[in-house]
Design a protein around this motif. Structure first.
Motif, PDB file in Angstrom:
ATOM      1  N   ALA A 179       0.809  -1.111  -0.315  1.00 45.99           N
ATOM      2  CA  ALA A 179      -0.298  -0.098   0.363  1.00 45.99           C
ATOM      3  C   ALA A 179       1.276   0.858  -0.299  1.00 45.99           C
ATOM      4  O   ALA A 179       0.391   2.145  -1.078  1.00 45.99           O
ATOM      5  CB  ALA A 179      -0.985  -0.358   1.304  1.00 45.99           C
ATOM      6  N   ALA A 180       2.177   0.691   0.903  1.00 50.15           N
ATOM      7  CA  ALA A 180       2.897   2.410   0.685  1.00 50.15           C
ATOM      8  C   ALA A 180       3.250   2.901  -0.598  1.00 50.15           C
ATOM      9  O   ALA A 180       3.905   3.772  -1.380  1.00 50.15           O
ATOM     10  CB  ALA A 180       4.329   2.109   1.896  1.00 50.15           C
ATOM     11  N   LYS A 181       3.519   1.623  -0.985  1.00 48.48           N
ATOM     12  CA  LYS A 181       4.126   1.874  -2.670  1.00 48.48           C
ATOM     13  C   LYS A 181       3.528   2.398  -3.334  1.00 48.48           C
ATOM     14  O   LYS A 181       3.565   2.790  -4.698  1.00 48.48           O
ATOM     15  CB  LYS A 181       4.708  -0.115  -3.524  1.00 48.48           C
ATOM     16  CG  LYS A 181       5.103   0.629  -4.907  1.00 48.48           C
ATOM     17  CD  LYS A 181       6.563   0.756  -5.163  1.00 48.48           C
ATOM     18  CE  LYS A 181       8.092   0.597  -4.511  1.00 48.48           C
ATOM     19  NZ  LYS A 181       9.270   1.331  -4.391  1.00 48.48           N
ATOM     20  N   ALA A 182       2.399   1.612  -3.650  1.00 48.74           N
ATOM     21  CA  ALA A 182       1.580   2.264  -4.126  1.00 48.74           C
ATOM     22  C   ALA A 182       0.716   4.228  -4.238  1.00 48.74           C
ATOM     23  O   ALA A 182       0.606   4.764  -5.450  1.00 48.74           O
ATOM     24  CB  ALA A 182      -0.136   1.568  -4.397  1.00 48.74           C
ATOM     25  N   ALA A 183       0.848   3.973  -2.370  1.00 54.11           N
ATOM     26  CA  ALA A 183       1.112   5.770  -2.479  1.00 54.11           C
ATOM     27  C   ALA A 183       1.839   6.238  -3.504  1.00 54.11           C
ATOM     28  O   ALA A 183       1.940   7.510  -3.449  1.00 54.11           O
ATOM     29  CB  ALA A 183       0.776   5.691  -1.345  1.00 54.11           C
ATOM     30  N   GLU A 184       3.302   6.117  -2.974  1.00 57.11           N
ATOM     31  CA  GLU A 184       3.886   6.487  -3.633  1.00 57.11           C
ATOM     32  C   GLU A 184       3.669   7.004  -4.726  1.00 57.11           C
ATOM     33  O   GLU A 184       4.611   8.146  -5.766  1.00 57.11           O
ATOM     34  CB  GLU A 184       5.556   5.458  -3.307  1.00 57.11           C
ATOM     35  CG  GLU A 184       6.857   6.096  -3.604  1.00 57.11           C
ATOM     36  CD  GLU A 184       7.907   5.169  -3.501  1.00 57.11           C
ATOM     37  OE1 GLU A 184       8.489   5.177  -4.383  1.00 57.11           O
ATOM     38  OE2 GLU A 184       8.214   4.418  -2.405  1.00 57.11           O
ATOM     39  N   LEU A 185       4.006   6.004  -5.615  1.00 62.41           N
ATOM     40  CA  LEU A 185       3.829   5.786  -7.100  1.00 62.41           C
ATOM     41  C   LEU A 185       2.187   6.735  -7.322  1.00 62.41           C
ATOM     42  O   LEU A 185       1.971   7.191  -8.264  1.00 62.41           O
ATOM     43  CB  LEU A 185       3.400   4.353  -7.711  1.00 62.41           C
ATOM     44  CG  LEU A 185       4.767   3.072  -7.026  1.00 62.41           C
ATOM     45  CD1 LEU A 185       3.841   2.479  -7.966  1.00 62.41           C
ATOM     46  CD2 LEU A 185       5.757   3.907  -8.428  1.00 62.41           C
ATOM     47  N   GLY A 186       1.474   6.892  -6.700  1.00 58.99           N
ATOM     48  CA  GLY A 186       0.099   7.717  -6.854  1.00 58.99           C
ATOM     49  C   GLY A 186      -0.975   6.706  -7.438  1.00 58.99           C
ATOM     50  O   GLY A 186      -1.961   7.294  -8.835  1.00 58.99           O
ATOM     51  N   LEU A 187      -0.878   5.384  -7.718  1.00 58.84           N
ATOM     52  CA  LEU A 187      -1.510   3.935  -8.269  1.00 58.84           C
ATOM     53  C   LEU A 187      -2.730   4.132  -7.311  1.00 58.84           C
ATOM     54  O   LEU A 187      -2.675   3.579  -6.045  1.00 58.84           O
ATOM     55  CB  LEU A 187      -0.525   3.168  -8.347  1.00 58.84           C
ATOM     56  CG  LEU A 187      -1.358   1.847  -9.173  1.00 58.84           C
ATOM     57  CD1 LEU A 187      -2.348   1.657 -10.687  1.00 58.84           C
ATOM     58  CD2 LEU A 187      -0.566   0.845  -9.083  1.00 58.84           C
ATOM     59  N   PRO A 188      -4.321   4.002  -7.119  1.00 60.20           N
ATOM     60  CA  PRO A 188      -4.849   3.862  -6.316  1.00 60.20           C
ATOM     61  C   PRO A 188      -5.238   2.156  -6.517  1.00 60.20           C
ATOM     62  O   PRO A 188      -4.840   1.445  -7.258  1.00 60.20           O
ATOM     63  CB  PRO A 188      -6.386   3.686  -7.531  1.00 60.20           C
ATOM     64  CG  PRO A 188      -6.005   5.689  -8.089  1.00 60.20           C
ATOM     65  CD  PRO A 188      -4.436   4.795  -8.121  1.00 60.20           C
ATOM     66  N   VAL A 189      -5.327   1.927  -5.021  1.00 60.59           N
ATOM     67  CA  VAL A 189      -5.148  -0.129  -4.798  1.00 60.59           C
ATOM     68  C   VAL A 189      -6.604  -0.443  -3.936  1.00 60.59           C
ATOM     69  O   VAL A 189      -6.496   0.782  -3.787  1.00 60.59           O
ATOM     70  CB  VAL A 189      -3.663  -0.144  -4.670  1.00 60.59           C
ATOM     71  CG1 VAL A 189      -3.305  -0.683  -5.763  1.00 60.59           C
ATOM     72  CG2 VAL A 189      -3.376   0.372  -3.131  1.00 60.59           C
ATOM     73  N   ALA A 190      -6.982  -1.457  -3.970  1.00 61.25           N
ATOM     74  CA  ALA A 190      -7.807  -1.851  -3.711  1.00 61.25           C
ATOM     75  C   ALA A 190      -7.321  -3.202  -2.632  1.00 61.25           C
ATOM     76  O   ALA A 190      -6.434  -3.476  -3.359  1.00 61.25           O
ATOM     77  CB  ALA A 190      -9.146  -1.621  -3.410  1.00 61.25           C
ATOM     78  N   ARG A 191      -7.469  -3.817  -1.591  1.00 61.59           N
ATOM     79  CA  ARG A 191      -6.854  -5.061  -1.466  1.00 61.59           C
ATOM     80  C   ARG A 191      -8.603  -5.847  -1.275  1.00 61.59           C
ATOM     81  O   ARG A 191      -9.384  -5.479   0.164  1.00 61.59           O
ATOM     82  CB  ARG A 191      -6.531  -4.941   0.010  1.00 61.59           C
ATOM     83  CG  ARG A 191      -5.078  -6.054   0.471  1.00 61.59           C
ATOM     84  CD  ARG A 191      -5.939  -7.033   1.398  1.00 61.59           C
ATOM     85  NE  ARG A 191      -6.054  -6.988   2.604  1.00 61.59           N
ATOM     86  CZ  ARG A 191      -6.125  -7.373   3.010  1.00 61.59           C
ATOM     87  NH1 ARG A 191      -7.098  -8.859   3.430  1.00 61.59           N
ATOM     88  NH2 ARG A 191      -6.021  -7.114   4.646  1.00 61.59           N
TER      89      ARG A 191
END
Length: 378
Positions: free
Chosen positions: A303-315
């Motif tokens: 989730a931290a990697k996705a936030a750094e990238l600005g990529l919306p993710v859900a789990r």
């Protein structure tokens, strides 16, 4: 299995054992727990304290024990609600309640034929054979102490049982709904499971297992089949027939020079973002419950990697103790009991690989270090 006799007939079995990994339940437990996990490898305590930093982030408590308590309660309730008078016990590989102590309790309570549900749905050394080695060790301990002998069998791998796949489909759809509407339609499905050494993946499954007809052995083939089932069901439900999906890996450990299954989930999120993917849903199909490797490796690190990238993710949630899972376990118990009595059995399974074997071959998922005795095998 629809007649009144087979609906509740668990003979010849007289107990069910829920067998799991175990986890620390406080900061003072973390290093002793990791010493249990790594016993025989000579890892110093200082290194184990460093490895345990993930646990310390969560107060030194792994979620897995509480989740097993919930599953234990769900199984007991389901069995009672359906008239299945079969006691359910719980034992762990690496923390209390320890497997050896639980088997002693089972023997003291007068039970002699025990079915085992391991909290791992797929073929593989760590997820199946190692548990059977633990059972063999614990049974040998009972024999040394002069306690009554138990016969212990293991339920088949349940990765493709409808009661396991159905909740994963529902959880994936729910996670898609958590994404912003503008990126939902193009979101990639990223199915995750525990990475293991390539050599272990290649040797997973029985030599005659249909899942080993595809490159990568049973471990990879079984995960790919489940991922495809979920992806197709999600596509049908959302009308997005071309939604991309793939299988990735997480929680790699061990020596850097040893090849493990790839790609890593964080690396793949970075690649998806670079390729213009609008969003991703992480679906942990390799895990029964939201234990530490889900909470840290996905909810924290990925989730931290996705936030750094600005990529919306859900789990997507794991199946946990959902009622369909408890019902599936009841069905598997009655299925195996009927097979032991020589009755005709309806062995439900989805996908292309069919139901897994009931009894493991001696060559199943070999120990990567040295051969060891294992229970519940031919």
């Amino acid at each position: 299995m629809s007649d009144s006799r087979t609906a509740t007939d668990h003979a010849p079995y007289d107990a069910l054992l829920l067998l799991s990994f175990g986890g620390p339940e406080g900061p003072e437990d973390v290093v002793p727990f990791l010493e249990n996990v790594t016993r025989g490898r000579g890892i110093p305590k200082e290194r184990l304290a460093e490895v345990g930093k993930h646990y310390f982030l969560f107060g030194g408590v792994s979620p897995i024990n509480e989740q097993n308590r919930e599953l234990l309660a769900a199984l007991r309730k389901d069995f009672a609600d359906h008239g299945l008078d079969l006691p359910v016990y719980w034992g762990n590989r690496n923390w209390a309640p320890y497997l050896a102590d639980t088997l002693r309790e089972i023997a003291a309570d007068g039970h002699r034929r025990v079915l085992t549900l391991a909290t791992s749905a797929y073929a593989g050394y760590s997820g199946c054979r190692q548990y059977r080695e633990n059972l063999a060790d614990a049974l040998a301990g009972l024999a040394r102490d002069g306690l009554p002998a138990l016969r212990v069998d293991k339920l088949r791998h349940f990765y493709n049982h409808p009661g396991f796949v159905g909740p994963m489909i529902d959880a994936t759809l729910a996670a898609l709904g958590d994404l912003p509407e503008e990126v939902r339609a193009g979101a990639h499905l990223v199915f995750t499971t525990h990475s293991i050494p390539n050599a272990m993946a290649d040797s997973s499954g029985a030599p005659d297992d249909p899942a080993r007809d595809t490159p990568g052995g049973a471990y990879v083939a079984q995960h790919l089949d489940v991922a495809r089932l979920v992806a197709e069901a999600v596509a049908a439900a959302t009308g997005a027939a071309d939604r991309p999906w793939e299988l990735v890996y997480q929680s790699r450990s061990g020596a850097p020079h040893v090849p493990w299954l790839e790609p890593d989930v964080c690396d793949r999120l970075e690649e998806l973002h670079a390729a213009g993917a609008p969003a991703a849903v992480m679906v942990p199909i390799g895990f029964v419950s939201d234990h530490m490797e889900v909470k840290y490796d996905l909810d924290t690190e990925a989730a931290a990697k996705a936030a750094e990238l600005g990529l919306p993710v859900a789990r997507a949630a794991t199946v946990g103790a959902d009622p369909p899972v408890a019902a599936a376990v009841r069905e598997l118990v009655l299925e195996r009991a009927a097979a032991e009595r020589g009755a005709a059995v309806d062995r439900r399974a989805l996908g292309t690989l069919g139901p897994s074997h009931d009894v493991c071959a001696a060559a199943c998922c070999p120990n990567p270090r040295a051969p060891r005795p294992a229970a519940a095998e031919q």
